[in-house]
Design a protein around this motif. Structure first.
Motif, PDB file in Angstrom:
ATOM      1  N   GLU A   1       0.817  -1.211   0.000  1.00 27.37           N
ATOM      2  CA  GLU A   1       0.000   0.000   0.000  1.00 27.37           C
ATOM      3  C   GLU A   1       0.858   1.271   0.000  1.00 27.37           C
ATOM      4  OE1 GLU A   1      -2.708  -3.186   0.973  1.00 27.37           O
ATOM      5  OE2 GLU A   1      -0.684  -2.682   1.671  1.00 27.37           O
ATOM      6  N   GLN A   2       2.051   1.191   0.588  1.00 28.21           N
ATOM      7  CA  GLN A   2       2.901   2.381   0.607  1.00 28.21           C
ATOM      8  C   GLN A   2       3.320   2.770  -0.806  1.00 28.21           C
ATOM      9  OE1 GLN A   2       6.138   1.884   3.391  1.00 28.21           O
ATOM     10  NE2 GLN A   2       4.913   2.852   4.994  1.00 28.21           N
ATOM     11  N   VAL A   3       3.705   1.783  -1.598  1.00 27.96           N
ATOM     12  CA  VAL A   3       4.079   2.059  -2.982  1.00 27.96           C
ATOM     13  C   VAL A   3       2.848   2.513  -3.763  1.00 27.96           C
ATOM     14  CG1 VAL A   3       4.908   1.031  -5.137  1.00 27.96           C
ATOM     15  CG2 VAL A   3       6.054   0.504  -2.981  1.00 27.96           C
ATOM     16  N   ALA A   4       1.721   1.843  -3.538  1.00 25.21           N
ATOM     17  CA  ALA A   4       0.483   2.215  -4.232  1.00 25.21           C
ATOM     18  C   ALA A   4       0.083   3.647  -3.904  1.00 25.21           C
ATOM     19  CB  ALA A   4      -0.637   1.246  -3.862  1.00 25.21           C
ATOM     20  N   ASN A   5       0.192   4.044  -2.635  1.00 20.42           N
ATOM     21  CA  ASN A   5      -0.150   5.403  -2.236  1.00 20.42           C
ATOM     22  C   ASN A   5       0.793   6.418  -2.877  1.00 20.42           C
ATOM     23  OD1 ASN A   5      -2.228   4.448  -0.643  1.00 20.42           O
ATOM     24  ND2 ASN A   5      -1.024   4.467   1.251  1.00 20.42           N
ATOM     25  N   PHE A   6       2.077   6.062  -2.924  1.00 17.01           N
ATOM     26  CA  PHE A   6       3.059   6.957  -3.529  1.00 17.01           C
ATOM     27  C   PHE A   6       2.747   7.181  -5.008  1.00 17.01           C
ATOM     28  CE2 PHE A   6       7.156   7.380  -5.831  1.00 17.01           C
ATOM     29  CZ  PHE A   6       7.582   8.585  -5.299  1.00 17.01           C
ATOM     30  N   LEU A   7       2.442   6.106  -5.725  1.00 14.63           N
ATOM     31  CA  LEU A   7       2.133   6.223  -7.152  1.00 14.63           C
ATOM     32  C   LEU A   7       0.804   6.949  -7.373  1.00 14.63           C
ATOM     33  CD1 LEU A   7       3.233   2.703  -8.432  1.00 14.63           C
ATOM     34  CD2 LEU A   7       4.400   4.881  -8.770  1.00 14.63           C
ATOM     35  N   HIS A   8      -0.138   6.744  -6.461  1.00 16.80           N
ATOM     36  CA  HIS A   8      -1.432   7.434  -6.586  1.00 16.80           C
ATOM     37  C   HIS A   8      -1.234   8.950  -6.530  1.00 16.80           C
ATOM     38  CE1 HIS A   8      -5.714   8.261  -6.140  1.00 16.80           C
ATOM     39  NE2 HIS A   8      -5.426   9.004  -5.085  1.00 16.80           N
ATOM     40  N   VAL A   9      -0.337   9.394  -5.665  1.00 11.42           N
ATOM     41  CA  VAL A   9      -0.069  10.826  -5.523  1.00 11.42           C
ATOM     42  C   VAL A   9       0.822  11.335  -6.652  1.00 11.42           C
ATOM     43  CG1 VAL A   9       1.050  12.561  -4.074  1.00 11.42           C
ATOM     44  CG2 VAL A   9      -0.365  10.793  -3.023  1.00 11.42           C
ATOM     45  N   THR A  10       1.826  10.535  -7.017  1.00 14.15           N
ATOM     46  CA  THR A  10       2.856  10.988  -7.961  1.00 14.15           C
ATOM     47  C   THR A  10       2.452  10.800  -9.413  1.00 14.15           C
ATOM     48  OG1 THR A  10       4.526  10.379  -6.318  1.00 14.15           O
ATOM     49  CG2 THR A  10       5.307  10.775  -8.555  1.00 14.15           C
ATOM     50  N   GLY A  11       1.752   9.694  -9.704  1.00 13.43           N
ATOM     51  CA  GLY A  11       1.494   9.326 -11.088  1.00 13.43           C
ATOM     52  C   GLY A  11       2.576   8.394 -11.592  1.00 13.43           C
ATOM     53  N   PRO A  12       2.603   8.069 -12.878  1.00 16.94           N
ATOM     54  CA  PRO A  12       3.601   7.129 -13.410  1.00 16.94           C
ATOM     55  C   PRO A  12       5.019   7.613 -13.123  1.00 16.94           C
ATOM     56  CG  PRO A  12       1.928   7.636 -15.053  1.00 16.94           C
ATOM     57  CD  PRO A  12       1.715   8.590 -13.926  1.00 16.94           C
ATOM     58  N   VAL A  13       5.872   6.676 -12.737  1.00 25.04           N
ATOM     59  CA  VAL A  13       7.270   6.995 -12.424  1.00 25.04           C
ATOM     60  C   VAL A  13       8.182   6.135 -13.292  1.00 25.04           C
ATOM     61  CG1 VAL A  13       9.058   7.043 -10.638  1.00 25.04           C
ATOM     62  CG2 VAL A  13       6.683   7.608 -10.043  1.00 25.04           C
ATOM     63  N   LEU A  14       9.097   6.782 -13.985  1.00 23.34           N
ATOM     64  CA  LEU A  14      10.100   6.077 -14.784  1.00 23.34           C
ATOM     65  C   LEU A  14      11.360   5.974 -13.948  1.00 23.34           C
ATOM     66  CD1 LEU A  14      10.681   4.885 -17.658  1.00 23.34           C
ATOM     67  CD2 LEU A  14      11.728   7.105 -18.194  1.00 23.34           C
ATOM     68  N   LEU A  15      11.812   4.732 -13.716  1.00 24.33           N
ATOM     69  CA  LEU A  15      12.979   4.495 -12.879  1.00 24.33           C
ATOM     70  C   LEU A  15      14.073   3.862 -13.730  1.00 24.33           C
ATOM     71  CD1 LEU A  15      10.303   3.152 -10.836  1.00 24.33           C
ATOM     72  CD2 LEU A  15      11.942   4.371  -9.401  1.00 24.33           C
ATOM     73  N   LEU A  16      15.269   4.450 -13.687  1.00 24.18           N
ATOM     74  CA  LEU A  16      16.386   3.961 -14.478  1.00 24.18           C
ATOM     75  C   LEU A  16      17.575   3.643 -13.577  1.00 24.18           C
ATOM     76  CD1 LEU A  16      15.179   6.809 -16.038  1.00 24.18           C
ATOM     77  CD2 LEU A  16      16.407   5.688 -17.891  1.00 24.18           C
ATOM     78  N   ASP A  17      18.121   2.452 -13.756  1.00 22.45           N
ATOM     79  CA  ASP A  17      19.346   2.037 -13.070  1.00 22.45           C
ATOM     80  C   ASP A  17      20.413   1.905 -14.157  1.00 22.45           C
ATOM     81  OD1 ASP A  17      21.291   1.040 -11.428  1.00 22.45           O
ATOM     82  OD2 ASP A  17      20.258  -0.823 -10.937  1.00 22.45           O
ATOM     83  N   ILE A  18      21.269   2.923 -14.285  1.00 21.20           N
ATOM     84  CA  ILE A  18      22.205   3.016 -15.402  1.00 21.20           C
ATOM     85  C   ILE A  18      23.545   2.415 -14.984  1.00 21.20           C
ATOM     86  CG2 ILE A  18      23.302   4.551 -17.065  1.00 21.20           C
ATOM     87  CD1 ILE A  18      21.067   6.598 -16.375  1.00 21.20           C
ATOM     88  N   GLY A  19      23.839   1.224 -15.501  1.00 18.77           N
ATOM     89  CA  GLY A  19      25.086   0.550 -15.174  1.00 18.77           C
ATOM     90  C   GLY A  19      26.115   0.695 -16.276  1.00 18.77           C
ATOM     91  N   SER A  20      27.202  -0.068 -16.160  1.00 21.45           N
ATOM     92  CA  SER A  20      28.257  -0.004 -17.176  1.00 21.45           C
ATOM     93  C   SER A  20      27.921  -0.860 -18.387  1.00 21.45           C
ATOM     94  CB  SER A  20      29.594  -0.463 -16.579  1.00 21.45           C
ATOM     95  OG  SER A  20      29.504  -1.811 -16.134  1.00 21.45           O
ATOM     96  N   GLY A  21      27.098  -1.891 -18.186  1.00 20.93           N
ATOM     97  CA  GLY A  21      26.729  -2.754 -19.296  1.00 20.93           C
ATOM     98  C   GLY A  21      25.328  -2.508 -19.813  1.00 20.93           C
ATOM     99  N   THR A  22      24.395  -2.317 -18.884  1.00 26.16           N
ATOM    100  CA  THR A  22      22.997  -2.130 -19.274  1.00 26.16           C
ATOM    101  C   THR A  22      22.388  -0.958 -18.516  1.00 26.16           C
ATOM    102  OG1 THR A  22      22.132  -3.608 -17.538  1.00 26.16           O
ATOM    103  CG2 THR A  22      22.704  -4.607 -19.674  1.00 26.16           C
ATOM    104  N   GLN A  23      21.286  -0.462 -19.043  1.00 28.57           N
ATOM    105  CA  GLN A  23      20.419   0.416 -18.271  1.00 28.57           C
ATOM    106  C   GLN A  23      19.113  -0.342 -18.088  1.00 28.57           C
ATOM    107  OE1 GLN A  23      19.192   4.079 -20.164  1.00 28.57           O
ATOM    108  NE2 GLN A  23      19.529   3.264 -22.212  1.00 28.57           N
TER     109      GLN A  23
END
Length: 365
Positions: free
Chosen positions: A9-31
Motif C-alpha cells: 500500500e505504501q508504494v500504491a499510495n506513492f504512485l497514486h499521488v505521484t502518477g507514473p514513475v520512470l525508474l532507471l538504473d544506469i550501469g556499465s553494461g545495461t540500463q
C-alpha cells in the motif's frame, strides 16, 4: 526500515499521488528501466533491459573510426564506458574535440583531457562528426514510450555510479561519500538525493536532464535487496551480508535490522574468487581496512556501528548480473522476481518509504 515498511500500500499510495514513475538504473553494461504505473499490479509494469548509454556512444565512435572520421563530443557529463573506444580512436590517428561540458565525461580535470590529445571547442570543427553525450535524453524516452503506447512519466528517477570530482584519488573520494552517507543515517532510503552534492558531477548532470531524484547505483542495489521480504525479516533476527556483483563493481553491505552497518566496494574483474571470499570474510568481522582494499585496486570499506548482537553476518544474499561468480557462496535473490530490475524496485520502495515518513511526520503519527 522494518518489515511493515514493505506493505504494498505504501508504494500504491506513492504512485497514486505521484502518477507514473520512470525508474532507471544506469550501469556499465545495461540500463535497467521500470515504468511504475498507478492502478496496475507490479507484475504488469513495463520494463526494459537496454544497452547502457555509454555503450551506445562507444558503438557510435567505433563506427565513425571505421570511416576514418574525426569526432566532436558535445552534450554533457555521463558514464565513461566509452573511454576505451575513444582511446582506440585517438590511437588510430583520428582527431577528437569536445565541449567543456562533454569533456567532463572523459575526466573532470581539463588538463588530463588535453594531455590525451583532445582539443576543446564549443562548436564543431569543420569536418568533424558530432557525437552527443548524455545518460538520459528526454526526447529518446518520450519517443520510445509514445511509440509503444505507454504514458509519459510524471517523475523520472535515475541511479548511476558517480566517483565524483575530488582533488585526491576518486576512489578515496568515493569512499568518503559512502562514509558521509553512513554518518548521516544507516537507513539507505535516506541516501536518495533530492539535490546531489556538487562533487557528484555525473548525478548533477543527470538530474539536470530528468528533474527528479537521483542516487548511486550502489544505493539502488541495496534498497533493491531490502525489497526481498525474507532478507529483510532475517536481518531483524541477525546480521546478514548482501553482495551485488555488477558488471564492473562488487558492492557488499552488512545489514542489521534493515540498516547498513558496513560497505565494501571493489572492481569485479580484479579479484579472484579466493581473494573475494577472503575479503568478505574479513569484511563480516569488520577487520578489513580501507587501505588494504585500495592497495588491491579496489575502492575500500566504510563502517558504522556494528552491534555485537548482530552476530557474524554469515547469512549471505547475492544478486547482480555477474552473480554466477559467487554461486554456492550464498542465496541468490531476485527482488520482485526480476534480478536485473533490483535497483529500480529499490529506488521506488525507498522513495515510497521516505514519502510515507514525511506524511506521517506531518500528521504527527
Amino acid at each position: 526500515m522494518t518489515t511493515e515498511n514493505m506493505v504494498p500500500e505504501q508504494v500504491a499510495n506513492f504512485l497514486h499521488v505521484t502518477g507514473p514513475v520512470l525508474l532507471l538504473d544506469i550501469g556499465s553494461g545495461t540500463q535497467d528501466v521500470l515504468l511504475a504505473r498507478p492502478g496496475l499490479e507490479p507484475e504488469n509494469w513495463p520494463r526494459f533491459v537496454l544497452p547502457a548509454p555509454a555503450r551506445m556512444v562507444a558503438q557510435r565512435i567505433r563506427a565513425l573510426a571505421a570511416l576514418k572520421k574525426s569526432i566532436w563530443l558535445y552534450g554533457g557529463n555521463m558514464g565513461g564506458g566509452f573511454s576505451r573506444a575513444l582511446h582506440e580512436h585517438i590511437a588510430a590517428g583520428l582527431s577528437v574535440s569536445a565541449t567543456e561540458k562533454a569533456a567532463r565525461a572523459i575526466h573532470d580535470n581539463p588538463e588530463v583531457v588535453r594531455k590525451m590529445g583532445i582539443s576543446c571547442s564549443e562548436h564543431a570543427p569543420s569536418g568533424y562528426v558530432p557525437v552527443h553525450l548524455a545518460d538520459y535524453e528526454p526526447a529518446y524516452w518520450e519517443s520510445l514510450l509514445r511509440h509503444v503506447g505507454l504514458p509519459l512519466p510524471h517523475m523520472v528517477v535515475a541511479a548511476a555510479q558517480d566517483h565524483g570530482f575530488h582533488v585526491q584519488s576518486n576512489r578515496v573520494g568515493r569512499m568518503k561519500s559512502w562514509r558521509a552517507l553512513l554518518e548521516k543515517s544507516p537507513e539507505p532510503e535516506t541516501w536518495i538525493y533530492t539535490a546531489p552534492p556538487p562533487t557528484l558531477t555525473r548525478l548533477v548532470a543527470i538530474q539536470a536532464a530528468t528533474g527528479g531524484p537521483v542516487a548511486d547505483t550502489g544505493t539502488a542495489a541495496l534498497l533493491g535487496a531490502l525489497c526481498v521480504p525474507e532478507l529483510l525479516e532475517r536481518s531483524w533476527r541477525e546480521g546478514v551480508t548482501v553482495v551485488n556483483v555488477g558488471n564492473s563493481h562488487v558492492i557488499g553491505a552488512l545489514v542489521y535490522r534493515g540498516r547498513i552497518c558496513g560497505l565494501y566496494e571493489h572492481h569485479t574483474g580484479m579479484r579472484t574468487l579466493e581473494e573475494l571470499l577472503q575479503d568478505l570474510h574479513e569484511f563480516r568481522l569488520a577487520w578489513l581496512p580501507d587501505e588494504q582494499v585500495r592497495a588491491g585496486g579496489g575502492h575500500g570499506t566504510a563502517f558504522a556501528d556494528v552491534p555485537e548482537e548482530a552476530g557474524g553476518f554469515m547469512p549471505t544474499y547475492i544478486f547482480g548480473p555477474r552473480r554466477e561468480l559467487l554461486r554456492g557462496q550464498g542465496q541468490f535473490i531476485a527482488p520482485h522476481g526480476d534480478m536485473m530490475l533490483a535497483g529500480c524496485y529499490g529506488l521506488l520502495h525507498g522513495l515510497a518509504l521516505a514519502s510515507a515518513r514525511t506524511v506521517g511526520n506531518e500528521s504527527g503519527t
